[in-house]
Design a protein around this motif. Sequence first.
Motif, PDB file in Angstrom:
ATOM      1  N   THR A  55       0.833  -1.209   0.000  1.00  0.00           N
ATOM      2  CA  THR A  55       0.000   0.000   0.000  1.00  0.00           C
ATOM      3  C   THR A  55       0.863   1.252   0.000  1.00  0.00           C
ATOM      4  O   THR A  55       0.603   2.193  -0.754  1.00  0.00           O
ATOM      5  CB  THR A  55      -0.939  -0.001   1.219  1.00  0.00           C
ATOM      6  OG1 THR A  55      -1.707  -1.203   1.208  1.00  0.00           O
ATOM      7  CG2 THR A  55      -1.862   1.193   1.202  1.00  0.00           C
ATOM      8  N   SER A  79       2.407   1.627  -3.409  1.00  0.00           N
ATOM      9  CA  SER A  79       1.377   2.078  -4.349  1.00  0.00           C
ATOM     10  C   SER A  79       1.158   3.579  -4.239  1.00  0.00           C
ATOM     11  O   SER A  79       1.100   4.285  -5.246  1.00  0.00           O
ATOM     12  CB  SER A  79       0.063   1.332  -4.072  1.00  0.00           C
ATOM     13  OG  SER A  79      -0.984   1.847  -4.843  1.00  0.00           O
ATOM     14  N   ASN A  80       1.067   4.079  -3.020  1.00  0.00           N
ATOM     15  CA  ASN A  80       0.857   5.508  -2.791  1.00  0.00           C
ATOM     16  C   ASN A  80       2.047   6.348  -3.245  1.00  0.00           C
ATOM     17  O   ASN A  80       1.877   7.408  -3.836  1.00  0.00           O
ATOM     18  CB  ASN A  80       0.558   5.780  -1.322  1.00  0.00           C
ATOM     19  CG  ASN A  80      -0.798   5.254  -0.906  1.00  0.00           C
ATOM     20  OD1 ASN A  80      -1.700   5.114  -1.729  1.00  0.00           O
ATOM     21  ND2 ASN A  80      -0.944   4.940   0.364  1.00  0.00           N
ATOM     22  N   THR A  87      -1.597   1.499  -9.166  1.00  0.00           N
ATOM     23  CA  THR A  87      -2.684   0.852  -8.434  1.00  0.00           C
ATOM     24  C   THR A  87      -2.198  -0.447  -7.785  1.00  0.00           C
ATOM     25  O   THR A  87      -1.239  -1.070  -8.253  1.00  0.00           O
ATOM     26  CB  THR A  87      -3.867   0.513  -9.366  1.00  0.00           C
ATOM     27  OG1 THR A  87      -3.447  -0.455 -10.328  1.00  0.00           O
ATOM     28  CG2 THR A  87      -4.402   1.755 -10.066  1.00  0.00           C
ATOM     29  N   MET A  88      -2.886  -0.826  -6.734  1.00  0.00           N
ATOM     30  CA  MET A  88      -2.581  -2.090  -6.066  1.00  0.00           C
ATOM     31  C   MET A  88      -2.721  -3.254  -7.049  1.00  0.00           C
ATOM     32  O   MET A  88      -1.934  -4.193  -7.018  1.00  0.00           O
ATOM     33  CB  MET A  88      -3.516  -2.302  -4.871  1.00  0.00           C
ATOM     34  CG  MET A  88      -3.295  -1.323  -3.747  1.00  0.00           C
ATOM     35  SD  MET A  88      -1.779  -1.635  -2.852  1.00  0.00           S
ATOM     36  CE  MET A  88      -2.249  -3.113  -1.984  1.00  0.00           C
ATOM     37  N   ASN A 147      -2.222  -3.263 -10.319  1.00  0.00           N
ATOM     38  CA  ASN A 147      -1.061  -3.327 -11.219  1.00  0.00           C
ATOM     39  C   ASN A 147       0.199  -3.781 -10.495  1.00  0.00           C
ATOM     40  O   ASN A 147       1.005  -4.524 -11.060  1.00  0.00           O
ATOM     41  CB  ASN A 147      -0.843  -1.987 -11.912  1.00  0.00           C
ATOM     42  CG  ASN A 147      -1.837  -1.763 -13.025  1.00  0.00           C
ATOM     43  OD1 ASN A 147      -2.408  -2.690 -13.561  1.00  0.00           O
ATOM     44  ND2 ASN A 147      -2.037  -0.505 -13.376  1.00  0.00           N
TER      45      ASN A 147
END
Length: 70
Positions: A19, A22-23, A28-29, A31
């Motif tokens: 997470t 991703s941020n 995106t999670m 991908n």
Amino acid sequence: MAIIVNIDVMLAKRKMSLTELSNQVGITMANLSILKTGKAKAIRFSTLSALCQALDCQPGDLLAYQPEHE
């Protein structure tokens, strides 16, 4: 031939969650999961660069070549 993506290894070394990555990278999670499981057919250099920046690593730390066994 198979290219192995070692995101899990780098995440563990950096004590970072998927997470968080991703941020930081803006991927995106879903991908990231595709990359992580080896189901991706390609990766953009801009994505690879962003991953390397977020994980403070080199492309060779994330990617490995594994020949297929006959």
